[in-house]
Design an enzyme around this catalytic site. Structure first.
Site, PDB file in Angstrom:
ATOM      1  N   LYS A   1       0.886  -1.182   0.000  1.00  0.00           N
ATOM      2  CA  LYS A   1       0.000   0.000   0.000  1.00  0.00           C
ATOM      3  C   LYS A   1       0.916   1.222   0.000  1.00  0.00           C
ATOM      4  O   LYS A   1       1.474   1.598   1.021  1.00  0.00           O
ATOM      5  CB  LYS A   1      -0.875  -0.016   1.250  1.00  0.00           C
TER       6      LYS A   1
ATOM      7  N   GLY B   1       6.675   4.664   8.368  1.00  0.00           N
ATOM      8  CA  GLY B   1       5.918   5.914   8.369  1.00  0.00           C
ATOM      9  C   GLY B   1       6.056   6.596   9.704  1.00  0.00           C
ATOM     10  O   GLY B   1       7.035   6.380  10.425  1.00  0.00           O
ATOM     11  N   SER B   2       5.062   7.395  10.038  1.00  0.00           N
ATOM     12  CA  SER B   2       5.156   8.191  11.260  1.00  0.00           C
ATOM     13  C   SER B   2       4.900   7.339  12.502  1.00  0.00           C
ATOM     14  O   SER B   2       4.235   6.300  12.436  1.00  0.00           O
ATOM     15  CB  SER B   2       4.138   9.322  11.197  1.00  0.00           C
ATOM     16  N   THR B   3       5.381   7.819  13.614  1.00  0.00           N
ATOM     17  CA  THR B   3       5.166   7.141  14.898  1.00  0.00           C
ATOM     18  C   THR B   3       3.671   7.104  15.223  1.00  0.00           C
ATOM     19  O   THR B   3       3.159   6.091  15.716  1.00  0.00           O
ATOM     20  CB  THR B   3       5.980   7.881  15.984  1.00  0.00           C
TER      21      THR B   3
ATOM     22  N   GLY C   1       2.172   4.402  13.191  1.00  0.00           N
ATOM     23  CA  GLY C   1       2.725   3.138  13.682  1.00  0.00           C
ATOM     24  C   GLY C   1       1.924   2.622  14.875  1.00  0.00           C
ATOM     25  O   GLY C   1       1.607   1.431  14.972  1.00  0.00           O
TER      26      GLY C   1
ATOM     27  N   GLU D   1       8.876   0.876  11.329  1.00  0.00           N
ATOM     28  CA  GLU D   1      10.016   1.777  11.105  1.00  0.00           C
ATOM     29  C   GLU D   1       9.440   3.175  11.129  1.00  0.00           C
ATOM     30  O   GLU D   1       8.761   3.575  10.182  1.00  0.00           O
ATOM     31  CB  GLU D   1      10.634   1.537   9.723  1.00  0.00           C
TER      32      GLU D   1
ATOM     33  N   CYS E   1      13.771  10.034   7.392  1.00  0.00           N
ATOM     34  CA  CYS E   1      13.467   9.624   8.768  1.00  0.00           C
ATOM     35  C   CYS E   1      14.674   9.782   9.681  1.00  0.00           C
ATOM     36  O   CYS E   1      14.537  10.139  10.831  1.00  0.00           O
ATOM     37  CB  CYS E   1      12.970   8.189   8.773  1.00  0.00           C
TER      38      CYS E   1
ATOM     39  N   GLU F   1       9.400  15.820  15.108  1.00  0.00           N
ATOM     40  CA  GLU F   1       9.950  15.553  13.781  1.00  0.00           C
ATOM     41  C   GLU F   1       9.349  16.549  12.785  1.00  0.00           C
ATOM     42  O   GLU F   1       8.135  16.578  12.595  1.00  0.00           O
ATOM     43  CB  GLU F   1       9.599  14.129  13.366  1.00  0.00           C
TER      44      GLU F   1
HETATM   45  P1  NAP Z   1       2.478   8.364   7.490  1.00  0.00           P
HETATM   46  O1  NAP Z   1       1.550   9.481   7.387  1.00  0.00           O
HETATM   47  O2  NAP Z   1       2.610   7.653   8.790  1.00  0.00           O
HETATM   48  O3  NAP Z   1       2.077   7.340   6.342  1.00  0.00           O
HETATM   49  C1  NAP Z   1       2.760   6.141   6.119  1.00  0.00           C
HETATM   50  C2  NAP Z   1       1.812   5.161   5.468  1.00  0.00           C
HETATM   51  O4  NAP Z   1       0.752   4.862   6.386  1.00  0.00           O
HETATM   52  C3  NAP Z   1       1.145   5.711   4.213  1.00  0.00           C
HETATM   53  O5  NAP Z   1       0.999   4.682   3.280  1.00  0.00           O
HETATM   54  C4  NAP Z   1      -0.175   6.176   4.749  1.00  0.00           C
HETATM   55  O6  NAP Z   1      -1.201   6.240   3.781  1.00  0.00           O
HETATM   56  C5  NAP Z   1      -0.492   5.124   5.778  1.00  0.00           C
HETATM   57  N1  NAP Z   1      -1.456   5.600   6.767  1.00  0.00           N
HETATM   58  C6  NAP Z   1      -1.729   6.875   7.149  1.00  0.00           C
HETATM   59  N2  NAP Z   1      -2.713   6.908   8.061  1.00  0.00           N
HETATM   60  C7  NAP Z   1      -3.091   5.630   8.272  1.00  0.00           C
HETATM   61  C8  NAP Z   1      -4.062   5.008   9.094  1.00  0.00           C
HETATM   62  N3  NAP Z   1      -4.866   5.722   9.891  1.00  0.00           N
HETATM   63  N4  NAP Z   1      -4.175   3.663   9.052  1.00  0.00           N
HETATM   64  C9  NAP Z   1      -3.384   2.925   8.250  1.00  0.00           C
HETATM   65  N5  NAP Z   1      -2.455   3.457   7.440  1.00  0.00           N
HETATM   66  C10 NAP Z   1      -2.297   4.788   7.449  1.00  0.00           C
HETATM   67  O7  NAP Z   1       3.960   8.760   7.105  1.00  0.00           O
HETATM   68  P2  NAP Z   1       4.423   9.631   5.844  1.00  0.00           P
HETATM   69  O8  NAP Z   1       3.981  11.023   6.111  1.00  0.00           O
HETATM   70  O9  NAP Z   1       4.027   8.955   4.585  1.00  0.00           O
HETATM   71  O10 NAP Z   1       6.010   9.514   5.938  1.00  0.00           O
HETATM   72  C11 NAP Z   1       6.745  10.260   6.811  1.00  0.00           C
HETATM   73  C12 NAP Z   1       7.038   9.505   8.094  1.00  0.00           C
HETATM   74  O11 NAP Z   1       7.666   8.269   7.782  1.00  0.00           O
HETATM   75  C13 NAP Z   1       7.991  10.224   8.978  1.00  0.00           C
HETATM   76  O12 NAP Z   1       7.562  10.161  10.317  1.00  0.00           O
HETATM   77  C14 NAP Z   1       9.291   9.468   8.805  1.00  0.00           C
HETATM   78  O13 NAP Z   1      10.176   9.573   9.876  1.00  0.00           O
HETATM   79  C15 NAP Z   1       8.807   8.093   8.612  1.00  0.00           C
HETATM   80  N6  NAP Z   1       9.812   7.258   7.922  1.00  0.00           N
HETATM   81  C16 NAP Z   1      10.502   6.325   8.656  1.00  0.00           C
HETATM   82  C17 NAP Z   1      11.485   5.542   8.053  1.00  0.00           C
HETATM   83  C18 NAP Z   1      12.239   4.511   8.834  1.00  0.00           C
HETATM   84  O14 NAP Z   1      12.821   3.619   8.220  1.00  0.00           O
HETATM   85  N7  NAP Z   1      12.260   4.541  10.136  1.00  0.00           N
HETATM   86  C19 NAP Z   1      11.753   5.705   6.693  1.00  0.00           C
HETATM   87  C20 NAP Z   1      11.048   6.665   5.977  1.00  0.00           C
HETATM   88  C21 NAP Z   1      10.079   7.425   6.619  1.00  0.00           C
HETATM   89  P3  NAP Z   1      -1.594   7.633   3.060  1.00  0.00           P
HETATM   90  O15 NAP Z   1      -0.362   8.401   2.867  1.00  0.00           O
HETATM   91  O16 NAP Z   1      -2.187   7.193   1.812  1.00  0.00           O
HETATM   92  O17 NAP Z   1      -2.561   8.300   3.961  1.00  0.00           O
END
Ligand code: NAP
Ligand code: MG
Length: 500
Positions: A192, A245-247, A250, A268, A303, A402
């Site tokens: 996804k 994705g975000s904490t 997560g 992650e 991240c 962040e």
């Molecule tokens: P995000 O908003 O947490 O989204 C990540 C994924 O989760 C997307 O596919 C998103 O879908 C989905 N998602 C969002 N809300 C959801 C929900 N309520 N239920 C299920 N899935 C849901 O993160 P992002 O803004 O895309 O990315 C930035 C974050 O990723 C930052 O916090 C960054 O630190 C982290 N990150 C971590 C790493 C690591 O390896 N530790 C690497 C890269 C990024 P939609 O976008 O379609 O809503």
């Protein structure tokens, strides 16, 4: 993509692209069951590129059914590892062969410089899948040292149906860190992608099929997090969620698992990584240059970005001067221009979020030393210039939360103990760095820092063989390295009674 190419050539290549924009389920591109679509926006212009199938519960369910059926059939899950290796090597080569196209898709979709998508994202994605392919027929299982009355075979079996929910900052690369080990170990999967960046995941689905991955093994369901993402998280027949994705999100996945089938979850998540520069760093200029790239690379949408520059007081001015000199030269530009080093923020929401943090930093009393504004508004795109704050207290919002943008917070310290204290004073623990000539200090500080990766005298270096992931609220489970395979396999002990 060589920097020698002109922007006109790259734009001409981009104008010839066609966009796959549907879900890929059971070996075929299909529209969403609801027929709904959503706009895929180019953040460099604010304009729509194409409309993407808006997957939801029903599409997720179809994909899970297909994934389960082929898993049970065994055409992939029980394929000989050497054969799986061959297919995955072909998949990796096809990604490599399509580097130009995939890099263009990534850049148009999420605004990163073409220089990076073509030299970093796509090649490393192909490398990741190839690396796990090569590993899979060289791993042995175990026999336990029981007594002579029995033989206990300890075998790794695939988990079953894996859902990979991934972010927009390195769309293809983050997905590949999961696709490689999940498929190599014999699972079926559903990816996804983030709503902001679905194009590359959708496109590689047909490359997977072309490589010979059987129908149903690799599915892609684009859609929104609250709907498609949640449906995967709560699905009773998904065995494992691997999330980046975000904490905040997560934590949702932990809840989804607890409220459904107790599926295995690995996370992650975010970071607020301290980049600690000691006065005795081997080369202060090199440390400062790395610190600048550690926060400005990928528009700060990383991240493990070194978003906290934790620098010894006596050398702060010198280090900051150099960081700002690098930042000043990094003028945001058209992501399709091969000369651009800093592209557009992924979308309007993210740009506004980052600008909000810049305002918060000013209000809290930090000193804005560089940048701080949106630029290139005439393009319709979402650009923010490199921004540096000085005189930041680690308790300020800009040091704790962040930002995920090109915004650096500078914090000073007097000795190694204080540096460690500041470094660890965060809910996150993804990465950290220390710059010093003193090997003893480097080792002691790296041991004291609670982070999944600690760099010594470098920043953001890595290799597919070295694990990546967080401590604390940066998550758990590791991507990359052979350890990543642990998430996608479960141990089965087969106890064979021999007798006396
Ligand atoms: P995000 O908003 O947490 O989204 C990540 C994924 O989760 C997307 O596919 C998103 O879908 C989905 N998602 C969002 N809300 C959801 C929900 N309520 N239920 C299920 N899935 C849901 O993160 P992002 O803004 O895309 O990315 C930035 C974050 O990723 C930052 O916090 C960054 O630190 C982290 N990150 C971590 C790493 C690591 O390896 N530790 C690497 C890269 C990024 P939609 O976008 O379609 O809503
Ligand atoms: Mg987009």
């Amino acid at each position: 993509m060589s920097a020698a190419l002109s922007i006109d050539t790259v734009k001409e290549q981009a104008s010839r692209l066609t966009f796959r924009n549907q879900a890929f389920i059971n070996g075929k591109y299909v529209p969403a069951a609801s027929g709904k679509t959503f706009d895929c926006i180019n953040p460099a212009t604010g304009k729509a590129i194409t409309q993407i199938a808006e997957g939801d519960k029903e599409d997720v369910d179809r994909a899970v059914k297909a994934a389960r059926a082929v898993f049970e059939k065994g055409s992939w899950s029980r394929m000989a590892p050497t054969q799986r290796k061959k297919v995955l090597m072909r998949f990796a080569s096809l990604i490599e062969k399509h580097t130009t196209e995939l890099a263009l898709l990534e850049t148009l979709d999420m605004g990163k410089p073409i220089r990076d998508s073509s030299r970093i994202d796509v090649p490393l994605a192909a490398q990741a899948i190839g690396w796990y392919a090569e590993a899979i027929d060289k791993l042995y299982d175990e026999i336990a040292p029981t007594g002579p009355e029995a033989v206990s075979l300890i075998r790794r079996e695939p988990v079953g149906v894996v859902a990979a929910v991934v972010p927009w900052n390195f769309p293809l690369l983050m997905a590949s860190w999961k696709i490689g080990p999940a498929l190599a170990t014999g699972n079926s999967m559903i990816v996804k992608p983030a709503e902001q960046s679905p194009l590359t995941a959708i496109r590689i689905a047909e490359l997977a099929a072309e490589a010979g991955i059987p129908e149903g093994v690799f599915n892609v369901v684009p859609g929104f997090g609250e709907t498609a993402g949640q449906a995967l998280g709560r699905h009773m027949d998904v065995d494992c969620v691997t999330f980046t994705g975000s904490t905040e999100v997560g934590k949702f996945f932990l809840r989804y698992a607890g409220e459904s089938n107790m599926k295995q979850v690995s996370l992650e998540c975010g970071g607020k990584s301290p980049n600690i520069i000691m006065a005795d760093a081997p080369d202060l200029d090199a440390a400062a240059t790395a610190a600048a790239w550690g926060i400005f690379f990928n528009q700060g949408e990383v991240c493990n970005a070194g978003s906290r520059l934790v620098v010894e007081e006596s050398v702060k001015d010198r280090v900051l001067e150099k960081v700002m000199a690098v930042g000043k030269k990094l003028i945001p530009g058209d992501p399709l221009d091969p000369k651009t080093g800093l592209g557009a923020m992924v979308d309007k929401t993210q740009m506004e979020r980052v600008l909000g943090y810049i305002e918060a930093g000013k209000k809290e009393g930090a000193r804005l030393a560089l940048g701080g504004s949106r630029v290139k508004t005439e393009t319709g795109g979402y650009y923010i210039e490199p921004t540096v704050f000085d005189k930041v207290d680690n308790r300020m919002k800009i040091a704790q939360e962040e930002i995920f943008g090109p915004v650096l917070s500078t914090i000073t310290f007097k000795d190694a103990d204080e540096a460690v204290k500041i470094g660890n004073d965060t809910i996150y623990g993804l990465a950290a760095a220390i710059w010093t000539k003193d090997i003893t200090k480097a080792f002691k500080v790296s041991q004291a820092l609670r982070a999944g990766v600690v760099w010594v005298n470098c920043f953001d270096n890595g290799h597919i063989s070295s694990p990546f992931g967080g401590f604390k609220q940066s998550g758990f489970g590791r991507d990359k390295s052979l350890h990543a395979m642990e998430k996608y396999s479960q141990l089965k002990a087969t106890w064979i009674h021999i007798g006396a």
